[in-house]
Design an enzyme around this catalytic site. Structure first.
Site, mmCIF file in Angstrom:
data_model
loop_
_atom_site.group_PDB
_atom_site.id
_atom_site.type_symbol
_atom_site.label_atom_id
_atom_site.label_comp_id
_atom_site.label_asym_id
_atom_site.label_seq_id
_atom_site.Cartn_x
_atom_site.Cartn_y
_atom_site.Cartn_z
ATOM 1 N N ASP A 138 32.076 25.889 35.869
ATOM 2 C CA ASP A 138 32.492 24.930 34.696
ATOM 3 C C ASP A 138 33.312 23.828 35.519
ATOM 4 O OD1 ASP A 138 34.656 26.293 35.575
ATOM 5 O OD2 ASP A 138 35.447 26.867 33.402
ATOM 6 N N GLU A 139 33.707 24.020 36.670
ATOM 7 C CA GLU A 139 34.747 22.922 37.369
ATOM 8 C C GLU A 139 33.953 21.791 37.610
ATOM 9 O OE1 GLU A 139 37.216 24.638 40.423
ATOM 10 O OE2 GLU A 139 37.007 26.546 39.925
HETATM 11 P P1 TYD Z 1 41.655 30.470 41.844
HETATM 12 O O1 TYD Z 1 41.552 31.907 41.663
HETATM 13 O O2 TYD Z 1 41.626 29.745 43.342
HETATM 14 O O3 TYD Z 1 40.575 29.832 41.386
HETATM 15 P P2 TYD Z 1 39.915 28.155 40.630
HETATM 16 O O4 TYD Z 1 40.684 27.153 41.430
HETATM 17 O O5 TYD Z 1 38.642 27.853 40.985
HETATM 18 O O6 TYD Z 1 40.104 28.099 39.262
HETATM 19 O O7 TYD Z 1 42.785 29.985 41.079
HETATM 20 C C1 TYD Z 1 42.777 30.254 39.520
HETATM 21 C C2 TYD Z 1 44.300 29.533 39.114
HETATM 22 O O8 TYD Z 1 45.320 30.191 39.800
HETATM 23 C C3 TYD Z 1 44.309 28.211 39.450
HETATM 24 O O9 TYD Z 1 44.790 27.344 38.530
HETATM 25 C C4 TYD Z 1 45.058 28.007 40.901
HETATM 26 C C5 TYD Z 1 46.131 29.154 40.578
HETATM 27 N N1 TYD Z 1 46.654 29.950 41.768
HETATM 28 C C6 TYD Z 1 47.788 30.288 41.785
HETATM 29 O O10 TYD Z 1 48.624 29.997 41.004
HETATM 30 N N2 TYD Z 1 48.440 30.943 42.877
HETATM 31 C C7 TYD Z 1 47.515 31.144 43.837
HETATM 32 O O11 TYD Z 1 47.854 31.813 45.062
HETATM 33 C C8 TYD Z 1 45.857 31.165 43.836
HETATM 34 C C9 TYD Z 1 44.867 31.506 44.755
HETATM 35 C C10 TYD Z 1 45.643 30.452 42.670
#
Ligand code: TYD
Ligand code: NAD
Length: 355
Positions: A138-139
């Site tokens: 979806d990104e």
């Molecule tokens: P992520 O699992 O990296 O998936 P995506 O960026 O593809 O959505 O991240 C999910 C959400 O969590 C995103 O808004 C970024 C946030 N996040 C944190 O706040 N802390 C973290 O350590 C990570 C890895 C992601």
């Protein structure tokens, strides 16, 4: 009907669940797992598939056009389900070119190999026969404000190098359908969670850090929103679209399950405290607000009405259930987590396949 299907990226998080689903559900198919075993590929995810008569593993890099062509000639697949990708947004910010090679060049190599094998095919709206299923995200649609949902008609507006590379791969898939009549379907799914998730992504990282009493890094103010789907429900959706979707069509897949990151982390802390027998509030003390991700998309949310209406798909578990199952899996698979964090998982292929 017997079929040979190449699943790319089958050693990764979602791919491993899809491989298991197909090997178990379709004993008449031959499932070829084509995977380069990058840091994200882990054959320990598929230990239970070893020795199954309808499962084959092939270590190959989709960036290598000749290797891809050779495997298509060797197996003559009737179908391709393409998941291999560089998948982590934070890594795409530091190494964007890796994402161009695998996600764009690798996808075009697969499309070329399918086109050559299947020859000129009139696109048949009914589907059936050969099929290239591209698994996307979806990104590609960019970021939503506080309201609205991504539909299949939402214009592409990717922001991160990851989403730009996935959007580009989606466009190539459509281009091959329009230009050469390649029979394609696409699925664009929201954030997945569940067993086998590499602990660099939000949910498994938080579980890992709580187990190890480490800080829980929440980016920015924690008000970023994602729509979470249990990985097995994604695999079920891919199965349905691959078999019953209409050629040339795309289907959005999502959980109707939006969570602000900070609320999700707090729920996870609560469930972890209960399961670990800690006093309520223990894990939440580890929450640490850290520097924000550059270009951080505020909110993703999927309108999954089309796949529900046309193919009858719906998520099978609530978020509370799915999260609880996920935590249970990590707590009872500490060896998997240890091998991933120590790097020992990368020796599995040598041990299993190279003697
Ligand atoms: P992520 O699992 O990296 O998936 P995506 O960026 O593809 O959505 O991240 C999910 C959400 O969590 C995103 O808004 C970024 C946030 N996040 C944190 O706040 N802390 C973290 O350590 C990570 C890895 C992601
Ligand atoms: P993952 O990072 O866990 O696994 C990716 C797999 O691809 C690994 O096994 C890796 O070894 C393999 N791979 C990487 N580069 C390769 C190359 N050059 N050649 C061959 N194999 C290679 O990813 P995932 O989270 O399972 O995602 C799978 C697919 O689903 C990706 O295409 C991703 O864009 C898409 N997707 C993921 C999510 C999610 O929340 N994880 C959501 C929607 C869509």
């Amino acid at each position: 009907m017997s079929k040979t299907i190449i699943i790319t990226g089958g050693a990764g998080f979602i791919g491993s669940h899809l491989v298991r689903l197909f090997v178990n559900k379709y004993p008449e198919y031959t499932i070829v797992n084509l995977d380069a075993l990058t840091y994200a590929g882990n054959l320990e995810n598929l230990k239970d598939m070893e020795g199954r008569p309808n499962y084959i593993f092939e270590k190959a890099n989709i960036v290598d056009a000749a290797a891809v062509q050779a495997l298509f000639q060797k197996y003559q697949p009737d179908g391709v389900i393409h998941l291999a990708a560089e998948s982590h947004v934070d890594r795409s910010i530091t190494s964007p070119l890796d994402f161009v090679y695998t996600n764009v060049v690798g996808t075009v190599n697969l499309l070329n190999a399918a086109k050559e094998l299947w020859g000129p095919l009139p696109a048949s709206p009914a589907g059936g026969g050969a099929r290239f299923h591209h698994v996307s995200t979806d990104e590609v649609y960019g970021a939503l404000g506080s309201t609205g949902l991504f539909t299949e008609d939402t214009k592409y507006d990717p922001h991160s190098p990851y989403s730009a590379s996935k959007a580009s791969s989606d466009h190539f898939v459509y281009a091959y359908a329009d230009t050469y009549g390649l029979p394609v379907v696409l699925t664009n799914c929201s954030n997945n969670y569940g067993p086998n998730h590499f602990p660099e992504k939000l949910i498994p990282l938080m579980i890992h850090n709580i187990i190890n009493n480490k800080p829980l890094p929440v980016y920015g103010d924690g008000n970023y929103t994602r729509d979470w789907l249990y990985v097995i429900d994604h695999a079920r959706a891919i199965d349905l679209v691959f078999h019953q979707g209409t050629n040339g069509e795309k289907y959005n897949v999502g959980g109707f399950n939006e969570w602000k990151n900070i609320d999700l982390v707090k729920l996870l802390c609560k469930q972890m405290d209960e399961k670990l027998g800690h006093a309520e509030g223990t894990s939440a003390q580890l929450i640490t607000y850290v520097k924000d991700r550059p270009g951080h998309d505020l909110r993703y949310a999927i309108d999954a009405t089309k796949i529900n209406r046309e193919l009858g798909w719906a998520p099978s578990v609530t978020f509370e259930e799915g999260l609880s199952k996920t935590i249970d899996w990590y707590l009872s698979n500490t060896e998997w987590l240890e091998h991933v964090t120590s790097g020992a998982y990368q020796e599995y292929y040598e041990r299993q396949y190279m003697h």
